[in-house]
Write a protein that holds these residues in place. Structure first.
Motif, PDB file in Angstrom:
ATOM      1  N   TRP A   1      85.927  41.285 -15.253  1.00  0.00           N
ATOM      2  CA  TRP A   1      85.853  42.421 -14.097  1.00  0.00           C
ATOM      3  C   TRP A   1      85.416  41.859 -13.095  1.00  0.00           C
ATOM      4  CZ3 TRP A   1      88.464  46.441 -11.791  1.00  0.00           C
ATOM      5  CH2 TRP A   1      87.202  47.001 -10.242  1.00  0.00           C
ATOM      6  N   TYR A   2      84.494  41.338 -13.276  1.00  0.00           N
ATOM      7  CA  TYR A   2      83.540  40.098 -11.463  1.00  0.00           C
ATOM      8  C   TYR A   2      84.491  38.912 -10.897  1.00  0.00           C
ATOM      9  CZ  TYR A   2      78.208  41.653 -11.402  1.00  0.00           C
ATOM     10  OH  TYR A   2      76.930  42.469 -11.125  1.00  0.00           O
ATOM     11  N   SER A   3      85.152  38.759 -12.310  1.00  0.00           N
ATOM     12  CA  SER A   3      86.143  37.775 -11.802  1.00  0.00           C
ATOM     13  C   SER A   3      87.665  38.237 -10.733  1.00  0.00           C
ATOM     14  CB  SER A   3      86.604  37.027 -12.769  1.00  0.00           C
ATOM     15  OG  SER A   3      87.836  37.853 -13.383  1.00  0.00           O
ATOM     16  N   VAL A   4      87.646  39.506 -10.769  1.00  0.00           N
ATOM     17  CA  VAL A   4      88.595  40.347 -10.117  1.00  0.00           C
ATOM     18  C   VAL A   4      88.231  40.921  -9.578  1.00  0.00           C
ATOM     19  CG1 VAL A   4      90.053  40.223 -11.760  1.00  0.00           C
ATOM     20  CG2 VAL A   4      88.597  42.565 -11.911  1.00  0.00           C
TER      21      VAL A   4
ATOM     22  N   LEU B   1      97.168  42.607 -13.377  1.00  0.00           N
ATOM     23  CA  LEU B   1      97.350  42.560 -14.780  1.00  0.00           C
ATOM     24  C   LEU B   1      96.006  42.407 -15.199  1.00  0.00           C
ATOM     25  CD1 LEU B   1     100.677  40.073 -16.111  1.00  0.00           C
ATOM     26  CD2 LEU B   1     100.331  42.725 -16.302  1.00  0.00           C
ATOM     27  N   LEU B   2      95.522  41.515 -14.844  1.00  0.00           N
ATOM     28  CA  LEU B   2      93.896  41.699 -15.175  1.00  0.00           C
ATOM     29  C   LEU B   2      93.035  42.673 -14.600  1.00  0.00           C
ATOM     30  CD1 LEU B   2      93.305  37.421 -13.933  1.00  0.00           C
ATOM     31  CD2 LEU B   2      93.271  38.480 -15.999  1.00  0.00           C
ATOM     32  N   THR B   3      93.551  43.372 -13.804  1.00  0.00           N
ATOM     33  CA  THR B   3      92.796  44.598 -13.287  1.00  0.00           C
ATOM     34  C   THR B   3      92.719  45.346 -14.382  1.00  0.00           C
ATOM     35  OG1 THR B   3      92.508  44.476 -11.298  1.00  0.00           O
ATOM     36  CG2 THR B   3      92.351  47.083 -11.493  1.00  0.00           C
ATOM     37  N   GLY B   4      93.987  45.688 -14.759  1.00  0.00           N
ATOM     38  CA  GLY B   4      94.019  46.740 -16.187  1.00  0.00           C
ATOM     39  C   GLY B   4      93.512  46.136 -17.711  1.00  0.00           C
ATOM     40  N   LEU B   5      94.013  44.903 -17.552  1.00  0.00           N
ATOM     41  CA  LEU B   5      92.982  44.362 -19.208  1.00  0.00           C
ATOM     42  C   LEU B   5      91.244  44.601 -18.873  1.00  0.00           C
ATOM     43  CD1 LEU B   5      93.760  42.857 -21.965  1.00  0.00           C
ATOM     44  CD2 LEU B   5      92.910  40.500 -20.136  1.00  0.00           C
ATOM     45  N   THR B   6      91.659  44.899 -17.742  1.00  0.00           N
ATOM     46  CA  THR B   6      89.452  45.509 -17.617  1.00  0.00           C
ATOM     47  C   THR B   6      89.354  47.109 -17.624  1.00  0.00           C
ATOM     48  OG1 THR B   6      89.278  43.474 -16.111  1.00  0.00           O
ATOM     49  CG2 THR B   6      87.939  44.765 -16.325  1.00  0.00           C
ATOM     50  N   MET B   7      90.714  46.966 -17.313  1.00  0.00           N
ATOM     51  CA  MET B   7      90.128  49.074 -17.532  1.00  0.00           C
ATOM     52  C   MET B   7      89.993  48.948 -19.011  1.00  0.00           C
ATOM     53  SD  MET B   7      89.834  50.170 -14.398  1.00  0.00           S
ATOM     54  CE  MET B   7      88.988  48.138 -14.199  1.00  0.00           C
ATOM     55  N   ILE B   8      91.595  48.786 -19.635  1.00  0.00           N
ATOM     56  CA  ILE B   8      91.406  49.233 -20.990  1.00  0.00           C
ATOM     57  C   ILE B   8      90.138  48.498 -21.933  1.00  0.00           C
ATOM     58  CG2 ILE B   8      92.286  47.605 -23.283  1.00  0.00           C
ATOM     59  CD1 ILE B   8      94.891  47.651 -21.532  1.00  0.00           C
ATOM     60  N   ALA B   9      89.284  47.208 -21.605  1.00  0.00           N
ATOM     61  CA  ALA B   9      87.780  46.836 -21.764  1.00  0.00           C
ATOM     62  C   ALA B   9      86.979  47.677 -21.367  1.00  0.00           C
ATOM     63  CB  ALA B   9      87.902  45.789 -21.209  1.00  0.00           C
ATOM     64  N   PHE B  10      86.938  48.920 -20.638  1.00  0.00           N
ATOM     65  CA  PHE B  10      85.750  49.406 -19.992  1.00  0.00           C
ATOM     66  C   PHE B  10      86.140  50.807 -20.777  1.00  0.00           C
ATOM     67  CE2 PHE B  10      85.312  48.172 -15.604  1.00  0.00           C
ATOM     68  CZ  PHE B  10      84.395  47.453 -16.296  1.00  0.00           C
ATOM     69  N   ALA B  11      87.433  50.925 -21.299  1.00  0.00           N
ATOM     70  CA  ALA B  11      87.886  52.604 -21.953  1.00  0.00           C
ATOM     71  C   ALA B  11      87.987  52.320 -23.864  1.00  0.00           C
ATOM     72  CB  ALA B  11      89.320  52.551 -22.035  1.00  0.00           C
TER      73      ALA B  11
END
Length: 282
Positions: A222-225, A5-15
Motif C-alpha cells: 500500500w505504501y508503494s502505490v 493491479l497493485l492497488t487491487g492486490l492491496t485491497m484484497i490483502a485488506f479484505a
C-alpha cells in the motif's frame, strides 16, 4: 495497468485482514486485544526480516514517521476495541465512511484537484456501501464503541496520507510497525483488563498470518502505490474492501449471497470507476 493491479492486490490483502479477524474472533479462539497485539508484533518481525534481507538493514526515520506510528496504533486498537459493542457491518460502515472523509479532507488541505466526477463517484460508491451494510431495523448505536471505530477510521486515513510521503515503502512500513510495537505492547497490557484474555493455537496462528502477511506485506505494498494515487482516489478505492471481504466471507465462512449484496457491488464498483477512470478526450 500495473498501478491498477497493485492497488487491487492491496485491497484484497485488506479484505483478508477482515476475514481472518472474523474467523478468529467469531470462533472465540482469541480475544480482540490479543489479536491486535499479536498482529502488530508479528508484522514488525516480518518487516524487519524483509528489510535486513532486501535492504541490508533498517532505517527508522523518514518523513511522516510520527504520524504513521501514532495513526497505526489508533487504527489497530480502535478497531479491535470497537467491535466489542458494534455489529460487524455497522462497524465497517463507520470505519470506511470516516476513512473516506479523512482522506478527502487531506486531499483538500493539499489542494489536490477535485473534479465533479470524483465527488459523484465517491457518493455513488458510498451509497452502495451504505445499502449493503446499513441494518434495516435502525439499530441503537453504542456511542463509545461508535466513537472508537470512528477514531480507527481517522487513524487509517492519516496512515494512508502519511504513506504518500514515504520514499521506500518497505522501510517506511517496517519503521511504523517496529516503532509502534513497544507502545502497542504497553497498550495491550492495559486493555485486557477490560475483557478476559483468550488464547488458543488457532487464534494465535490466524493473528500471525494477519500480522505478518496480509498486514505487514499488504501495508508495505500500500505504501508503494500511495505516492502514485491522489488522496481522494485512494479513499474511494478502499470502499471496495468491504465488498471483497463479503465475497471472502461467502467463500470461506459460508455466508449467503443476496440481491442486496449484488446491487451494492454494482454501485460501489461503478462509483469507483466513475471517480478513478478519466474520460477520454475526443
Amino acid at each position: 495497468m500495473r498501478l491498477f493491479l497493485l492497488t487491487g492486490l492491496t485491497m484484497i490483502a485488506f479484505a483478508a485482514n477482515s476475514v481472518l479477524n472474523r474467523m478468529a474472533l467469531a470462533g472465540g479462539s482469541i480475544d480482540a486485544v490479543s489479536f491486535g497485539l499479536i498482529r502488530l508484533v508479528s508484522g514488525a518481525v516480518m518487516l524487519a526480516l524483509l528489510c535486513f534481507l532486501l535492504r541490508g538493514g533498517l532505517r527508522l526515520g523518514g518523513a511522516g514517521r510520527l504520524a504513521g506510528v501514532a495513526s497505526l496504533l489508533l487504527y489497530l486498537y480502535g478497531f479491535s476495541t470497537a467491535y466489542r459493542g458494534l455489529d460487524a457491518g455497522l462497524g465497517a460502515l463507520i470505519l470506511f465512511g470516516v476513512v473516506q472523509i479523512t482522506m478527502f479532507a487531506g486531499g483538500l488541505l493539499k489542494s489536490e484537484p477535485m473534479p465533479p466526477r470524483r465527488w459523484i463517484g465517491a457518493g455513488v460508491a458510498f451509497s452502495g456501501l451504505a445499502w449493503l451494510l446499513w441494518p434495516g431495523g435502525g439499530p441503537s448505536i453504542s456511542l463509545v464503541h461508535g466513537l472508537l471505530m470512528a477514531l480507527a477510521g481517522v487513524g487509517w486515513g492519516i496512515y494512508s496520507l502519511a504513506g504518500q510521503l514515504s520514499r521506500d515503502a518497505l522501510q517506511g512500513t517496517a519503521a511504523n510497525f517496529i516503532l509502534a510495537a513497544p507502545l502497542g505492547v504497553a497498550i495491550g497490557l492495559l486493555l485486557p483488563t477490560m475483557e478476559p484474555t483468550v488464547l488458543t493455537g488457532q487464534g494465535v496462528i490466524l493473528s500471525i498470518i494477519c500480522g505478518a502477511v496480509t498486514s505487514g506485506m499488504g501495508y508495505a505494498l500500500w505504501y508503494s502505490v500511495l505516492p502514485s494515487l491522489a488522496s481522494s482516489v485512494a479513499a474511494v478505492a478502499q470502499l471496495t474492501v468491504p465488498i471483497i471481504a463479503t465475497i471472502g466471507g461467502m467463500l470461506l465462512l459460508s455466508e449467503e449471497l443476496s440481491l442486496q449484496f449484488a446491487i451494492a457491488t454494482v454501485l460501489v464498483l461503478g462509483g469507483v470507476a466513475i471517480s478513478v477512470l478519466k474520460p477520454r478526450k475526443p
